[in-house]
Enzyme design. Sequence first.
Site, PDB file in Angstrom:
ATOM      1  CG  ASN A  69      76.177  28.801  22.323  1.00 47.54           C
ATOM      2  OD1 ASN A  69      75.628  29.787  21.522  1.00 47.54           O
ATOM      3  ND2 ASN A  69      75.911  28.770  23.490  1.00 47.54           N
ATOM      4  CB  ILE A 122      61.090  30.935  13.387  1.00 48.88           C
ATOM      5  CG1 ILE A 122      60.953  31.941  14.070  1.00 48.88           C
ATOM      6  CG2 ILE A 122      60.924  29.479  14.455  1.00 48.88           C
ATOM      7  CD1 ILE A 122      59.856  31.722  15.218  1.00 48.88           C
ATOM      8  CB  ALA A 139      68.530  31.901  19.600  1.00 39.44           C
ATOM      9  CG  PHE A 144      62.695  31.991  22.987  1.00 43.94           C
ATOM     10  CD1 PHE A 144      61.464  32.399  23.148  1.00 43.94           C
ATOM     11  CD2 PHE A 144      62.669  31.670  22.216  1.00 43.94           C
ATOM     12  CE1 PHE A 144      60.435  32.258  22.415  1.00 43.94           C
ATOM     13  CE2 PHE A 144      61.953  31.526  21.123  1.00 43.94           C
ATOM     14  CZ  PHE A 144      60.844  31.613  21.577  1.00 43.94           C
ATOM     15  NE  ARG A 145      67.263  28.615  26.860  1.00 45.16           N
ATOM     16  CZ  ARG A 145      66.166  28.202  25.898  1.00 45.16           C
ATOM     17  NH1 ARG A 145      66.541  28.539  24.910  1.00 45.16           N
ATOM     18  NH2 ARG A 145      65.806  27.026  25.800  1.00 45.16           N
ATOM     19  CG  HIS A 191      62.432  24.186  16.385  1.00 53.01           C
ATOM     20  ND1 HIS A 191      63.176  25.300  17.708  1.00 53.01           N
ATOM     21  CD2 HIS A 191      62.477  23.345  16.826  1.00 53.01           C
ATOM     22  CE1 HIS A 191      63.541  23.940  18.464  1.00 53.01           C
ATOM     23  NE2 HIS A 191      63.197  22.667  17.631  1.00 53.01           N
TER      24      HIS A 191
END
Length: 251
Positions: free
Chosen positions: A224, A107, A28, A39-40, A125
């Site tokens: 990252n 995605i 992501a 998401f986080r 995914h």
Amino acid sequence: MQDETEDAIAELHAMLQRADSIVSFTGAGISTESGVPDFRTPGSPWMVNKPIPFEAFVKSPEARIEAWRRKFAMDDHYRDARPNIGHQALARLVTEGRSPAIVTQNIDGLHQASGVPDEQVVELHGNGTYATCLNCGWRHELDAIRPIFEATGDPPSCIMCAAPVKSATISFGQAMPQEAMMRAQALALECDLFLVVGSSLVVYPAATLPVIARRQGAKLVILNREPTELDEIADLVVRAEIGAVLGRLAG
């Protein structure tokens, strides 16, 4: 700290130059720089529009209605997202023949939008830019589904077999695509540099891929912003903004 980061960036580019076969593994983090929420992050719209588990989707028309409502709500959050310089940098490695494929957990279809052919993007995914029938696999375009859904409130069904239609993503509880996973594993076994870009490496089985590559003798680089559980086995860890690190590759 700044000098250490600059040294790490310089080493990354040196490793990229030396490598003959580079597999990029993206999460992501590469797309947040394009405005796609992850998401986080606290306050993420994904927390309000959590994906419906696969079992509930299959069993309940009401769950399918809610799943599609949330799907289109999330699409609206990043409808204007475009590939950023990180996507473009990795696309250039593919174009130059130095990277056989990109493996992604994302995605959003932004790797394809950056110019990477479909067959050189391995989507672990799934893909949220279209939908498929859960029975016959027929592809359905979102531009055709959305107006009817919003007008009727009914979950879409397949024009070929009348079975439920779902976004072509892998939901919680849904089986991972075996072909994609097998291809990703083969790429991990064959590369000499495995480059993790923007993944927290907490989602399995996808997070096993860097380990597979490292055990096979490939160099492992993790780019990252936050630490990951695999930092300790990496040959190089770069904690910096992806676009700033990879930018010179795209030019």
